[in-house]
Design an enzyme around this catalytic site. Structure first.
Site, PDB file in Angstrom:
ATOM      1  CE  LYS A 175      -3.971   7.991  -5.772  1.00  0.00           C
ATOM      2  NZ  LYS A 175      -4.537   9.133  -5.018  1.00  0.00           N
ATOM      3  CD  GLU A 230       3.574  -2.700  -3.547  1.00  0.00           C
ATOM      4  OE1 GLU A 230       3.786  -1.471  -3.604  1.00  0.00           O
ATOM      5  OE2 GLU A 230       2.611  -3.183  -2.944  1.00  0.00           O
ATOM      6  CG  ASP A 231       5.069   1.633  -2.031  1.00  0.00           C
ATOM      7  OD1 ASP A 231       4.771   0.415  -1.896  1.00  0.00           O
ATOM      8  OD2 ASP A 231       4.303   2.540  -1.672  1.00  0.00           O
ATOM      9  CG  ASP A 248       4.044  -2.295   6.889  1.00  0.00           C
ATOM     10  OD1 ASP A 248       4.840  -2.584   7.781  1.00  0.00           O
ATOM     11  OD2 ASP A 248       3.012  -1.624   7.106  1.00  0.00           O
ATOM     12  CG  PHE A 274       4.119   5.960   8.346  1.00  0.00           C
ATOM     13  CD1 PHE A 274       3.349   4.932   7.826  1.00  0.00           C
ATOM     14  CD2 PHE A 274       4.009   7.222   7.791  1.00  0.00           C
ATOM     15  CE1 PHE A 274       2.483   5.162   6.765  1.00  0.00           C
ATOM     16  CE2 PHE A 274       3.146   7.470   6.734  1.00  0.00           C
ATOM     17  CZ  PHE A 274       2.382   6.428   6.227  1.00  0.00           C
ATOM     18  NE  ARG A 314       0.281   9.318  -3.106  1.00  0.00           N
ATOM     19  CZ  ARG A 314       0.098   8.117  -2.588  1.00  0.00           C
ATOM     20  NH1 ARG A 314       1.098   7.265  -2.541  1.00  0.00           N
ATOM     21  NH2 ARG A 314      -1.075   7.759  -2.117  1.00  0.00           N
TER      22      ARG A 314
HETATM   23  P1  IMP Z   1       1.513  -4.228   3.390  1.00  0.00           P
HETATM   24  O1  IMP Z   1       0.366  -4.874   2.683  1.00  0.00           O
HETATM   25  O2  IMP Z   1       1.222  -4.065   4.865  1.00  0.00           O
HETATM   26  O3  IMP Z   1       2.835  -4.919   3.146  1.00  0.00           O
HETATM   27  O4  IMP Z   1       1.618  -2.737   2.899  1.00  0.00           O
HETATM   28  C1  IMP Z   1       1.941  -2.406   1.618  1.00  0.00           C
HETATM   29  C2  IMP Z   1       1.488  -0.993   1.299  1.00  0.00           C
HETATM   30  O5  IMP Z   1       1.263  -0.182   2.468  1.00  0.00           O
HETATM   31  C3  IMP Z   1       2.579  -0.303   0.527  1.00  0.00           C
HETATM   32  O6  IMP Z   1       2.462  -0.548  -0.843  1.00  0.00           O
HETATM   33  C4  IMP Z   1       2.398   1.155   0.901  1.00  0.00           C
HETATM   34  O7  IMP Z   1       1.511   1.774   0.006  1.00  0.00           O
HETATM   35  C5  IMP Z   1       1.790   1.121   2.293  1.00  0.00           C
HETATM   36  N1  IMP Z   1       2.826   1.369   3.323  1.00  0.00           N
HETATM   37  C6  IMP Z   1       3.420   0.448   4.114  1.00  0.00           C
HETATM   38  N2  IMP Z   1       4.321   1.025   4.945  1.00  0.00           N
HETATM   39  C7  IMP Z   1       4.304   2.348   4.644  1.00  0.00           C
HETATM   40  C8  IMP Z   1       5.043   3.490   5.144  1.00  0.00           C
HETATM   41  O8  IMP Z   1       5.917   3.416   6.035  1.00  0.00           O
HETATM   42  N3  IMP Z   1       4.730   4.690   4.580  1.00  0.00           N
HETATM   43  C9  IMP Z   1       3.801   4.848   3.600  1.00  0.00           C
HETATM   44  N4  IMP Z   1       3.098   3.809   3.102  1.00  0.00           N
HETATM   45  C10 IMP Z   1       3.351   2.578   3.617  1.00  0.00           C
END
Ligand code: IMP
Length: 181
Positions: free
Chosen positions: A48, A104-105, A108, A158, A171
């Site tokens: 989302k 993507e948002d 991380d 975060f 959101r």
């Molecule tokens: P990754 O797989 O660890 O790179 O994480 C990707 C997903 O984790 C993103 O698409 C977000 O939905 C969520 N995410 C990562 N960091 C944050 C944050 O700081 N706040 C909220 N959601 C996050």
């Protein structure tokens, strides 16, 4: 019922709505320049979290576009990546030999980005695949992967707002913010 244990009054703004809007225009120009002219681009919204960035970005892309939506969950209700990614809905048309932009948002740990790029390359074999993320938490990376394009590099904190959530909340905020410790 999900308990909200954060107070919006404690939230500090990290990136303003205006900064995001300007960045979306900049990124759209770059996106238009990397895809072949006069060809359709398939924009993939990773729900989302990328919903707001996806709509803002799409407004400024000059190519003909098709919008597609997939849904992945990786965080549960924590503020640290669960490393337990769940592909909830990956339904897509055949994108073989198509121009594809994954939106993507945030990147991380990089696990979701790796999963998505591998999945697209293996399952769809697009003609051109570009990965764009609004935010890039480079310092939190656990695997070696970088988006082709991104809006802002941020520290390992975060963040919420502009589609990003904490326990499903925040959101709808028109900016990116964080809760100081
Ligand atoms: P990754 O797989 O660890 O790179 O994480 C990707 C997903 O984790 C993103 O698409 C977000 O939905 C969520 N995410 C990562 N960091 C944050 C944050 O700081 N706040 C909220 N959601 C996050």
């Amino acid at each position: 019922m999900i308990e909200l244990d954060k107070d919006i009054n404690d939230l500090k703004i990290l990136i303003s709505e205006q900064q995001i809007q300007e960045k979306a225009k900049e990124l759209a120009l770059k996106i238009d320049s990397v895809f072949p002219q006069n060809e359709t681009v398939y924009l993939i919204c990773v729900l989302k979290g990328s919903v707001m960035f996806f709509t803002e970005l799409s407004k400024h892309i000059k190519h003909n576009i098709q919008m597609e939506f997939i849904r992945i969950s990786s965080y549960g209700h924590e503020t640290k990546s669960s490393q337990n990614m769940q592909a909830i809905d990956l339904t897509l048309p055949n994108l073989n030999d198509k121009n594809v932009l994954i939106v993507e948002d945030i990147i991380d740990t990089g696990l979701t980005a790796r999963f998505l790029t591998d999945m697209f390359k293996i399952k769809h074999q697009p003609k051109k695949l570009i990965f764009v993320s609004l935010l890039n938490k480079k310092c939190a990376r656990q695997i070696d992967i970088e988006p082709d394009l991104y809006g802002f590099e941020i520290d390992d904190k975060f963040v919420v707002g502009y589609g990003l959530d904490y326990k499903g909340f925040f959101r709808n905020l028109p900016y990116i913010g964080y809760f100081p410790n």
